[in-house]
Design a protein around this motif. Structure first.
Motif, PDB file in Angstrom:
ATOM      1  N   VAL A 138     -13.474   4.330   6.449  1.00  0.00           N
ATOM      2  CA  VAL A 138     -12.132   4.465   5.892  1.00  0.00           C
ATOM      3  C   VAL A 138     -12.427   4.901   4.235  1.00  0.00           C
ATOM      4  O   VAL A 138     -13.188   4.303   3.703  1.00  0.00           O
ATOM      5  CB  VAL A 138     -11.497   2.988   5.904  1.00  0.00           C
ATOM      6  CG1 VAL A 138      -9.942   3.280   5.297  1.00  0.00           C
ATOM      7  CG2 VAL A 138     -11.162   2.307   7.487  1.00  0.00           C
TER       8      VAL A 138
ATOM      9  N   THR B   7       0.731  -1.135   0.109  1.00  0.00           N
ATOM     10  CA  THR B   7      -0.059  -0.027  -0.129  1.00  0.00           C
ATOM     11  C   THR B   7       0.814   0.995   0.052  1.00  0.00           C
ATOM     12  O   THR B   7       0.499   2.212  -0.743  1.00  0.00           O
ATOM     13  CB  THR B   7      -0.976  -0.022   1.057  1.00  0.00           C
ATOM     14  OG1 THR B   7      -1.597  -1.203   1.211  1.00  0.00           O
ATOM     15  CG2 THR B   7      -1.853   1.300   1.494  1.00  0.00           C
TER      16      THR B   7
ATOM     17  N   SER C  16     -12.541   5.087  -2.672  1.00  0.00           N
ATOM     18  CA  SER C  16     -13.362   4.068  -1.945  1.00  0.00           C
ATOM     19  C   SER C  16     -13.901   4.267  -0.464  1.00  0.00           C
ATOM     20  O   SER C  16     -12.636   4.796   0.041  1.00  0.00           O
ATOM     21  CB  SER C  16     -12.126   2.794  -2.093  1.00  0.00           C
ATOM     22  OG  SER C  16     -12.266   1.968  -1.024  1.00  0.00           O
ATOM     23  N   ILE C  17     -14.769   4.035  -0.467  1.00  0.00           N
ATOM     24  CA  ILE C  17     -15.463   4.281   1.198  1.00  0.00           C
ATOM     25  C   ILE C  17     -15.804   3.270   1.649  1.00  0.00           C
ATOM     26  O   ILE C  17     -16.939   2.541   1.467  1.00  0.00           O
ATOM     27  CB  ILE C  17     -16.450   5.409   0.868  1.00  0.00           C
ATOM     28  CG1 ILE C  17     -15.871   6.970   0.321  1.00  0.00           C
ATOM     29  CG2 ILE C  17     -16.970   5.892   2.462  1.00  0.00           C
ATOM     30  CD1 ILE C  17     -16.971   7.848   0.172  1.00  0.00           C
ATOM     31  N   GLY C  18     -15.188   2.683   2.653  1.00  0.00           N
ATOM     32  CA  GLY C  18     -15.401   1.429   3.290  1.00  0.00           C
ATOM     33  C   GLY C  18     -16.078   1.535   4.762  1.00  0.00           C
ATOM     34  O   GLY C  18     -15.531   2.607   5.373  1.00  0.00           O
TER      35      GLY C  18
ATOM     36  N   THR D 279      -9.428   7.772   8.269  1.00  0.00           N
ATOM     37  CA  THR D 279     -10.496   7.013   8.886  1.00  0.00           C
ATOM     38  C   THR D 279     -11.270   7.874   9.951  1.00  0.00           C
ATOM     39  O   THR D 279     -10.616   8.816  10.760  1.00  0.00           O
ATOM     40  CB  THR D 279      -9.766   5.629   9.882  1.00  0.00           C
ATOM     41  OG1 THR D 279      -9.034   5.052   9.025  1.00  0.00           O
ATOM     42  CG2 THR D 279     -10.799   5.036  10.625  1.00  0.00           C
TER      43      THR D 279
ATOM     44  N   ARG E 218     -10.589   5.869   1.067  1.00  0.00           N
ATOM     45  CA  ARG E 218      -9.151   5.684   0.499  1.00  0.00           C
ATOM     46  C   ARG E 218      -9.245   6.380  -1.083  1.00  0.00           C
ATOM     47  O   ARG E 218     -10.142   6.285  -1.576  1.00  0.00           O
ATOM     48  CB  ARG E 218      -9.037   4.294   0.287  1.00  0.00           C
ATOM     49  CG  ARG E 218      -8.874   3.200   1.485  1.00  0.00           C
ATOM     50  CD  ARG E 218      -8.202   1.855   1.077  1.00  0.00           C
ATOM     51  NE  ARG E 218      -8.355   1.080   2.541  1.00  0.00           N
ATOM     52  CZ  ARG E 218      -9.562   0.521   2.698  1.00  0.00           C
ATOM     53  NH1 ARG E 218     -10.554   0.400   2.072  1.00  0.00           N
ATOM     54  NH2 ARG E 218      -9.645  -0.233   3.902  1.00  0.00           N
TER      55      ARG E 218
ATOM     56  N   ALA F 281     -20.706   8.392  -0.976  1.00  0.00           N
ATOM     57  CA  ALA F 281     -20.109   7.084  -1.995  1.00  0.00           C
ATOM     58  C   ALA F 281     -20.300   7.673  -3.418  1.00  0.00           C
ATOM     59  O   ALA F 281     -19.347   7.615  -4.409  1.00  0.00           O
ATOM     60  CB  ALA F 281     -20.217   5.803  -1.936  1.00  0.00           C
TER      61      ALA F 281
END
Lengths: 243, 243
Positions: free
Chosen positions: A218, A33, A201-203, A176, A220, A194
């Motif tokens: 999170v 990463t 990317s929205i987790g 985060t 990203r 989103a």
């Protein structure tokens, strides 16, 4: 420009039996990463030549890089080099440069360079050695396959040797936000966010702490400014007093 | 008679980014060993329908059981049920029994049963629900695929619900001997032992502790008496004073 991709293949009877908790892939995931190589898959297979070779052939055809961990020591159950040679259709013999590395190491440490240890000098002809500063027995890169040791300290040292050789991409950044509400409460607002930031990317990662539901969001992406903007929107959607 | 086999499929952006260390597969690996189901493979894939569906179709065709973890919550990134339905070619709609479970849970806890939460009642028609004693939203089994939550406490509760339904085999037993010598010293004797006990799996796991090399030898099999015999031979080969 998209980032290079990667898979990790763990030779892992010890993981599959539940005896050991996986740690090498976790370490390498963070390193990849950091350098902008997108880890897309981790596979953990049994210590069997066919299982290793089959997985390897699928993964090396799918991703930019494949990293393996484990099974390159001197004992009867160390079969990764054989499986790699089998998968790639290349011969596997003791190679002089690897033999010399081991001979020097054992001479310096007063250990016998016996037949079992000589097995660790079996390296495919076209492979590039990966340095092992701890116990000398090298890993190797052949094509897009990077064969690393399983002992965590040696694995990490080999990652440090091999990663600088590879072309990275744009590091994936993340931020985060912890929200002290369950996913069910925030799901709708989150889906809107989103949709608003399609490049990110929205987790959403729920947790339970002291019996209360919470969610870590999170975000990203590769653009720091975009992530900042999405974080600001997120904080507005779920203000601290409501979190 | 051979044991049933299994694979675990982790829906795992959080693992692939290096942010979270895998724990659910580790837990389930131990449980499967205990009930005599041989875990043969773990895959961790990205939170993408195609990645999940492709892995699922390969794994469910290869092993007796496939367990998935993660992606069955109420948020936009929870796509496991969709991916399973897609892979199996079955429709996915809100099912009345699942809706009733959720309705009762939210009524009892004073929470709104909103549209996001209703997503968790989407279950394939032929699936059997897996109880979730913590937050109600059920997992499900369809064919040989068992779909479990990702939050560790809920995952573990679902494993406790589903495992008793499955036919196990002969539990794989293991014994470990720690030898304070490097693998290179013991490899030859160990290879002889492995040849002497072809029905047992004899794994050699090197470690480095305080700068000294050591090896854990793990002997696995289904016959306790055979494992005892091999352990006795192992202790004779590497007597305590030489360990």
């Amino acid at each position: 420009m998209t980032n290079p991709t990667a898979a990790i293949l763990i030779i892992g009877d010890e993981i599959l039996s539940g005896r050991t908790r996986e740690g090498n892939a976790h370490f390498l995931a963070g390193e990849l990463t950091r350098v902008g190589i997108d880890l897309k898959e981790i596979r953990i297979v049994a210590d069997e030549v066919a299982a290793i070779a089959n997985a390897l052939n699928t993964l090396r055809g799918t991703y930019t890089h494949v990293f393996t961990s484990g099974g390159i020591g001197p004992t009867h159950d160390d079969i990764t080099a054989d499986a790699v040679a089998h998968a790639l259709g290349v011969p596997l013999d003791v190679r002089e440069d690897a033999r010399a590395l081991l001979a020097a190491h054992y001479a310096a440490s007063g250990l016998e360079f016996n037949a079992a240890r000589l097995r660790m000098a079996r390296i495919p002809a076209d492979a590039v050695l990966i340095e092992n500063p701890i116990s000398a027995a090298p890993g190797f890169s052949i094509g897009n396959v990077h064969v690393l040791a399983g002992v965590p300290s040696i694995f990490q040292a080999m990652v440090a040797s091999v990663l600088p050789r590879l072309t990275g991409g744009r590091p994936v950044l993340s931020q985060t936000l912890r929200i002290d509400q369950g996913e069910g409460v925030i799901a709708e607002g989150l889906a809107g966010l989103a949709a608003e930031f399609p490049d990110l990317s929205i987790g959403s990662y729920p947790f339970i702490q002291n019996g209360a539901y919470g969610t870590n969001i999170v975000i990203r992406g590769t653009e720091a400014r975009q992530i900042d903007a999405a974080m600001t929107r997120l904080s507005t959607l779920f203000p601290k007093e409501a979190r």
